[in-house]
Structures are given as structure tokens and as C-alpha cells.
Design an enzyme around this catalytic site. Structure first.
Site, PDB file in Angstrom:
ATOM      1  N   GLY A 295       3.377   1.584  -4.425  1.00  0.00           N
ATOM      2  CA  GLY A 295       3.586   1.129  -5.231  1.00  0.00           C
ATOM      3  C   GLY A 295       2.677   1.978  -5.611  1.00  0.00           C
ATOM      4  N   ARG A 333     -11.883   5.957  -6.416  1.00  0.00           N
ATOM      5  CA  ARG A 333     -11.072   7.252  -5.448  1.00  0.00           C
ATOM      6  C   ARG A 333     -11.687   8.028  -5.498  1.00  0.00           C
ATOM      7  NH1 ARG A 333      -6.606   9.046  -6.195  1.00  0.00           N
ATOM      8  NH2 ARG A 333      -6.069   8.656  -4.014  1.00  0.00           N
ATOM      9  N   TYR A 337     -12.624   8.696  -1.491  1.00  0.00           N
ATOM     10  CA  TYR A 337     -11.640   9.214  -1.063  1.00  0.00           C
ATOM     11  C   TYR A 337     -11.526  11.285  -1.422  1.00  0.00           C
ATOM     12  CZ  TYR A 337      -9.472   4.962  -1.011  1.00  0.00           C
ATOM     13  OH  TYR A 337      -8.881   3.248  -0.858  1.00  0.00           O
ATOM     14  N   CYS A 364     -25.644   4.104 -10.413  1.00  0.00           N
ATOM     15  CA  CYS A 364     -27.211   4.605  -9.778  1.00  0.00           C
ATOM     16  C   CYS A 364     -26.564   5.420  -8.688  1.00  0.00           C
ATOM     17  CB  CYS A 364     -27.757   3.516  -9.826  1.00  0.00           C
ATOM     18  SG  CYS A 364     -28.361   2.861 -11.640  1.00  0.00           S
ATOM     19  N   TYR A 393      -4.920   1.854  -7.419  1.00  0.00           N
ATOM     20  CA  TYR A 393      -6.099   1.981  -6.922  1.00  0.00           C
ATOM     21  C   TYR A 393      -7.120   2.024  -7.590  1.00  0.00           C
ATOM     22  CZ  TYR A 393      -2.415   1.691  -3.548  1.00  0.00           C
ATOM     23  OH  TYR A 393      -1.324   1.072  -2.466  1.00  0.00           O
TER      24      TYR A 393
HETATM   25  N1  LLP Z   1       3.524  -0.787   2.105  1.00  0.00           N
HETATM   26  C1  LLP Z   1       2.063  -1.388   3.021  1.00  0.00           C
HETATM   27  C2  LLP Z   1       2.426  -1.678   4.389  1.00  0.00           C
HETATM   28  C3  LLP Z   1       0.938  -1.054   3.125  1.00  0.00           C
HETATM   29  O1  LLP Z   1      -0.258  -0.790   3.979  1.00  0.00           O
HETATM   30  C4  LLP Z   1       0.606   0.343   1.701  1.00  0.00           C
HETATM   31  C5  LLP Z   1      -0.245   1.080   1.015  1.00  0.00           C
HETATM   32  C6  LLP Z   1       1.753   0.160   0.684  1.00  0.00           C
HETATM   33  C7  LLP Z   1       3.450  -0.022   1.469  1.00  0.00           C
HETATM   34  C8  LLP Z   1       1.648   1.242  -0.522  1.00  0.00           C
HETATM   35  O2  LLP Z   1       2.407   2.162  -0.190  1.00  0.00           O
HETATM   36  P1  LLP Z   1       1.547   3.660  -1.334  1.00  0.00           P
HETATM   37  O3  LLP Z   1       3.249   3.324  -2.454  1.00  0.00           O
HETATM   38  O4  LLP Z   1       1.097   2.568  -2.724  1.00  0.00           O
HETATM   39  O5  LLP Z   1       1.258   4.945  -1.371  1.00  0.00           O
HETATM   40  N2  LLP Z   1      -6.477   2.873  -1.589  1.00  0.00           N
HETATM   41  C9  LLP Z   1      -6.018   4.273  -1.083  1.00  0.00           C
HETATM   42  C10 LLP Z   1      -4.227   4.076  -0.979  1.00  0.00           C
HETATM   43  C11 LLP Z   1      -4.400   2.760   0.101  1.00  0.00           C
HETATM   44  C12 LLP Z   1      -2.944   2.003   0.513  1.00  0.00           C
HETATM   45  C13 LLP Z   1      -2.689   0.842   1.620  1.00  0.00           C
HETATM   46  N3  LLP Z   1      -0.885   0.827   1.885  1.00  0.00           N
HETATM   47  C14 LLP Z   1      -5.317   4.761  -2.176  1.00  0.00           C
HETATM   48  O6  LLP Z   1      -6.294   4.500  -3.118  1.00  0.00           O
HETATM   49  O7  LLP Z   1      -5.992   6.273  -1.750  1.00  0.00           O
END
Ligand code: LLP
Length: 439
Positions: A295, A333, A337, A364, A393
Site C-alpha cells: 500500500g 500520522r 505515530y 485545537c 495514509y
Molecule cells: N495487507 C494487509 C493485510 C495490511 O493490514 C496492510 C496494512 C497492508 C497489506 C499494506 O501495508 P503497507 O504496504 O501499506 O505497509 N496507518 C498506518 C499503517 C497501517 C497499515 C495497516 N495494514 C500508518 O499510517 O503508518
């Protein structure tokens, strides 16, 4: 260099006016035309990384790229990635709806999630989602029952917790044993027995795992594939079925600041391919179909956020704060985080007046700080700030906190800019509000 290792979109440059330009579009003109805050997505960067992924995995005969929609889901992004040959990992009715709206072939989608609702499962079955990655026993029973009532045999994967820890933020680790996601390996056989003996409307295609997000290590992917294939071998010996598909999840990191050094897409692909080859030959298995679902690494670098600088405050003997017209609602973010970002003033070329400032959001809350202690080129009220690497994100986790409207998003390419998400309006903000007659 792989695009996920860049901080900026690949088309970023300073033009003859001395302004930053992305996709051939002057960022100051974009800010004038569409107003700020504004999300900007560079189509060349997005398509570029999608193609890098395809190329890097092309050594494998059978691989299915899917994009983790949760990182950024809009109809135009879905259309572009679908044109690039990607399918989609979807985790909600809303993501299924958006992907469908973009004209995606639903066979190329995988429905993930640890608590899919009956309505969402119904929607997935009605629209013909290709794979459902089943997360737990309740879902297994429910899905079978619903598939049976529709006379469908649904192809599924089982989501497992592979017990692999990676060194990323605690909130975005998912593969370790104490995780809410998936079947523990000790529960897997029971799930398989149920599918083979009772749940006749489910066809088990393979196993799925995801170990975390913003990952910089390569060994964890090698190990993850090893764990999945070891289970497939065990299942083959015990149940006499050889599962044909594995889904390795997503997780590859990106470069938000100079401190980040993620591996390239090619490196990750080679590690995964090596692990498949080594473990398949060790366990005497046929090479499975590989699904991956990145993602962040697909969309982060393609996106930037533009803000207008407003008020500022010099704390006596302390920090200088500059405030912008967005913040934690359009990019949660940093406050969630502690994520770090790099930024530049888009309308000033000469870097001779660099000042250390802290970029504050307009919401705020004291915690609404977008970037702590960054050197910027003498930021003044009215300047346009470009924050890099906000494609993943940011919009997808945005909110209407403080009833501030969500920004617009434009797609830029070859000096052309097109709105792909309209700026929210005040009417839209209250469109679901109801004042009951009795009050
Ligand atoms: N597949 C599954 C089952 C997942 O849970 C996720 C992400 C992905 C693929 C994609 O992961 P990526 O390639 O994007 O790392 N909101 C957080 C990130 C949460 C990721 C959740 N799952 C942030 O902003 O860092």
C-alpha cells in the site's frame, strides 16, 4: 534508485520562476487555482512504482499484484492502478464500493479484515470478490452459511499470524503472535478440518500473512515466506492437499526523511522469490501463486501536501512555530505515530535564509504538530509549504476534526492538473445531520 527510496516525486524540480514544480505543474499555481490545503498526486511517480513492482516480480511465473486500498482509495487511483495491472486488497464495504465504482474487475480483489460485518460479506459475495481472506472461526462459519444460501462456492485464504516481529512502530506491527489478526498457527488445523469436512461452500486456496508496515528489514520477508511454506508442507502431509496460493501481505517502507533507508522494490522481490524457491525445493512443493499487497510503497512518494503558511510564534528563548492551514485532520500520522516528514517552501529557490522552525497544524490540540524542528527557507505568512511523501495514509485517515473541510486532491501529469477529489463543502459537512422535531 527505486521510487520508494526517494523522498520526492520523480518529476519534482525547481522551474525558471524559482518555484517547485511537480508533474510539470508549478506548485504555487496549483495552490492558487485549487486553494490549500491540497493533496497533489504525481501520476508518473505512481505509475512508475507500479511498473517497478511488476518488473521486479516478473521472474516469478505466477504473481498477482494487489494494492492495499487502505493506503489511498479514490476512484481515480483505483482506475490508474487497475490499468497498471493491479488488483486490490479491500477491507470494508466502502473500499469494495469504491473499487467497483472505478470499474475494477472484482475477481481481482481480496477481502481482508478481522471483523468483517455480515453486510460487508454479503456485498463481497454479491459482487463476486475474488478471494476472501478469512481471519477467524466466526467468519468461517458465517461466510460458509452466506455462500451456501447464495449457492456460491467462495474461494478463500486463511489469514495466519506467522509469529514474526519486525522493527516498526508498535501500532503497525501485525505479524507477531500477540496480534488481533488471523489464526494462530495452533488453530490452523481445526480451521482446515472444518473447511474440508463441513464448510462445503468454501474452497481453500491458500494462506495469507502480513507482518507489518514501514518495514526496512529484508530477512523478515524471507522468514515469513518460510513460515507460510512450512505450513503448506505440513498441511500437505497431514491433509493430503497442496494449497496453491500464498499472500505475503504488504509492508515495504518508504523514505519520509533522510533517516529512513528502506530496501528497493527489487531487493524485496528478490528476497521473496529466493525464499519461495529455496523453501519449495526443500519441502518438495510446486511453486504457488504469489499475491502481494503493498500500500504505502505504491502511493506515499507520489503524493505531497500543499499548505499556506499563516501565523507564527516565537517562544521567548524557545522554538519558532509557524502554523499552516491544515494539520492532524488531513495528516494524522505525526500525531498518531510520531511520524516524521520532510518539507520545503515551494516559492523560494535560494536556500540562503534557512531557519529552524516547527510546523504546527491549525487544529485545537497542542499535539497537532506536523513537523518538529525542520530547516525551512525563511518561512513567511503566505508562503506555500510542500510536505513530501504524504500519499499514503494521509487522505485515507483524514477526518473532519474541528469541522474543518477535507482538502481537494489533484492528479498532475505533463503540465496538466485534474481534480480527483473535490474539496468538501460546508453543505456536505452537515448533509447527514438531523435535528429531531421534538427538540
Ligand atoms: N495487507 C494487509 C493485510 C495490511 O493490514 C496492510 C496494512 C497492508 C497489506 C499494506 O501495508 P503497507 O504496504 O501499506 O505497509 N496507518 C498506518 C499503517 C497501517 C497499515 C495497516 N495494514 C500508518 O499510517 O503508518
Amino acid at each position: 534508485m527505486s521510487i520508494n527510496q526517494n523522498i520526492k516525486p520523480i518529476t519534482t524540480k525547481v522551474n525558471e520562476k524559482g518555484n517547485l514544480e511537480i508533474g510539470g505543474c508549478d506548485l504555487i499555481e496549483l495552490a492558487d487555482k485549487y486553494s490549500t490545503p491540497l493533496y497533489v498526486v504525481d501520476e508518473a511517480t505512481l505509475r512508475g512504482i507500479a511498473r517497478e513492482y511488476k518488473k521486479a516480480f516478473s521472474k516469478l511465473e505466477n504473481v498477482k499484484m494487489t494494492f492495499a486500498s487502505k493506503a489511498l482509495m479514490t476512484s481515480a487511483i483505483a482506475k490508474i492502478l487497475s490499468q497498471e495491472g493491479f488488483g486490490f486488497d479491500v477491507v470494508s464495504g466502502g473500499e469494495i464500493f469504491t473499487v467497483k465504482n472505478a470499474g475494477v474487475d472484482m475477481k481481482n480483489t481480496t477481502f481482508n479484515g478481522n471483523n468483517k460485518t455480515p453486510d460487508e460479506i454479503n456485498m463481497a459475495l454479491e459482487l463476486g470478490v475474488g478471494r476472501i481472506s478469512v481471519d477467524n472461526f466466526l467468519e468461517l462459519a458465517l461466510l460458509n452459511e452466506m455462500a451456501k444460501s447464495k449457492n456460491i462456492v467462495q474461494k478463500i485464504l486463511l489469514r495466519i499470524t506467522p509469529g514474526i516481529e519486525c522493527h516498526t512502530h508498535e501500532y503497525i506491527q501485525t505479524g507477531h503472535l500477540d496480534s488481533k489478526f488471523g489464526f494462530d498457527l495452533t488453530q490452523l488445523d481445526e480451521a482446515i478440518e472444518l473447511i474440508l469436512d463441513e464448510y462445503k461452500n468454501l474452497e481453500l486456496m491458500g494462506l495469507h500473512a502480513h507482518i507489518g508496515s514501514q518495514i526496512f528489514e529484508t530477512q523478515v520477508y524471507y522468514d515469513e515466506i518460510g513460515v507460510i511454506l512450512k505450513e503448506i508442507k505440513r498441511i500437505k502431509d497431514k491433509f493430503n492437499i497442496e494449497l496453491k496460493e500464498i499472500n505475503a501481505g504488504g509492508g515495504l517502507g518508504v523514505t519520509y526523511t533522510d533517516e529512513d533507508c528502506p530496501p528497493s522494490v527489487e531487493t524485496i522481490a528478490n528476497v521473496i522469490i529466493d525464499s519461495i524457491e529455496k523453501h519449495c525445493s526443500e519441502y518438495n512443493l510446486k511453486k504457488p501463486v504469489l499475491y502481494i499487497e503493498p500500500g504505502r510503497s505504491i502511493v506515499a512518494t507520489a503524493g505531497v501536501s500543499l499548505y499556506t503558511v499563516g501565523s507564527s510564534k516565537q517562544v521567548p528563548n524557545g522554538r519558532k512555530y509557524i502554523a499552516v492551514d491544515g494539520g492532524m485532520a488531513d495528516n494524522p500520522r505525526p500525531s498518531m505515530y510520531g511520524a516524521k516528514y520532510y518539507a520545503q517552501i515551494a516559492n523560494k529557490k535560494e536556500e540562503n535564509e534557512m531557519k529552524k522552525v516547527t510546523v504546527a497544524g491549525r487544529f485545537c490540540e497542542s499535539g497537532d504538530i506536523l513537523i518538529k524542528d525542520i530547516e525551512l527557507n525563511n518561512p513567511q505568512e503566505g508562503d506555500i509549504l510542500c510536505v513530501y511523501n504524504t500519499g499514503a495514509y494521509g487522505y485515507s485517515m483524514s477526518s473532519n476534526y474541528n469541522c474543518v473541510l477535507k482538502p481537494a486532491m489533484v492528479l498532475v501529469n505533463s503540465a496538466q492538473s485534474d481534480i480527483i477529489i473535490k474539496r468538501q463543502t460546508y453543505d456536505q459537512l452537515i448533509q447527514n445531520d438531523v435535528i429531531p422535531d421534538r427538540i
